[in-house]
Design an enzyme around this catalytic site. Sequence first.
Site, PDB file in Angstrom:
ATOM      1  N   ALA A 178       0.836  -1.207   0.000  1.00  0.00           N
ATOM      2  CA  ALA A 178       0.000   0.000   0.000  1.00  0.00           C
ATOM      3  C   ALA A 178       0.870   1.256   0.000  1.00  0.00           C
ATOM      4  CB  ALA A 178      -0.935   0.001   1.213  1.00  0.00           C
ATOM      5  N   TYR A 179       1.933   1.233   0.801  1.00  0.00           N
ATOM      6  CA  TYR A 179       2.854   2.380   0.841  1.00  0.00           C
ATOM      7  C   TYR A 179       3.505   2.566  -0.535  1.00  0.00           C
ATOM      8  CZ  TYR A 179       6.840   5.297   2.074  1.00  0.00           C
ATOM      9  OH  TYR A 179       7.764   6.300   2.125  1.00  0.00           O
TER      10      TYR A 179
END
Length: 183
Positions: free
Chosen positions: A51-52
Amino acid sequence: YQLEVNVVAVNAVTQQFLPLLGAGSSSHLPRGTIINISSVAGRIAMPFAGAYAASKHALEALSDALRRELLIYGIKVVVVEPGPIKTPIWQKAFDQTESYKETDYIDIIKGWQKSREKSMGDALEPDKVSKLITKILKTPHPKTRYVITPKKFMMWTLPNLISDRTLDRWVKKFFDKVSSKSD
């Protein structure tokens, strides 16, 4: 949440400040520079940070598009891509054991966390990034991207030179190594 903070919010704030940066054909303000803080993870995604990495990859694309859109106004858009920096964010990364407790990844996570703890000794101090930002703001014609990371050859250059499959094999070997040590 990662996309909201690292992409949507950055875009919204940038749009609000564009008039102050000299956007608009009738603007008499000096042309500004936008510096977006991405990450080496925006170009080289690692496991357990999907996600990052996705949010930073999206910020890279947003910055490229914005830079090209703002060419007509002379506004510069620069991306800074740091590697590990000594900040409290790393403690959050180390606190993942509970999330993976009942999964096939638990041994890998424990080994990965031990490895990351050791590598934090190489992380850069935050002032190195702030000095780079100051340099960029003083440069009349800055580059579009600046990578700032310790061990740049191993963390940036080499992964960008090898194929995805080769990097995948290296990650797998690393996982095999750290999961056997975590027992």
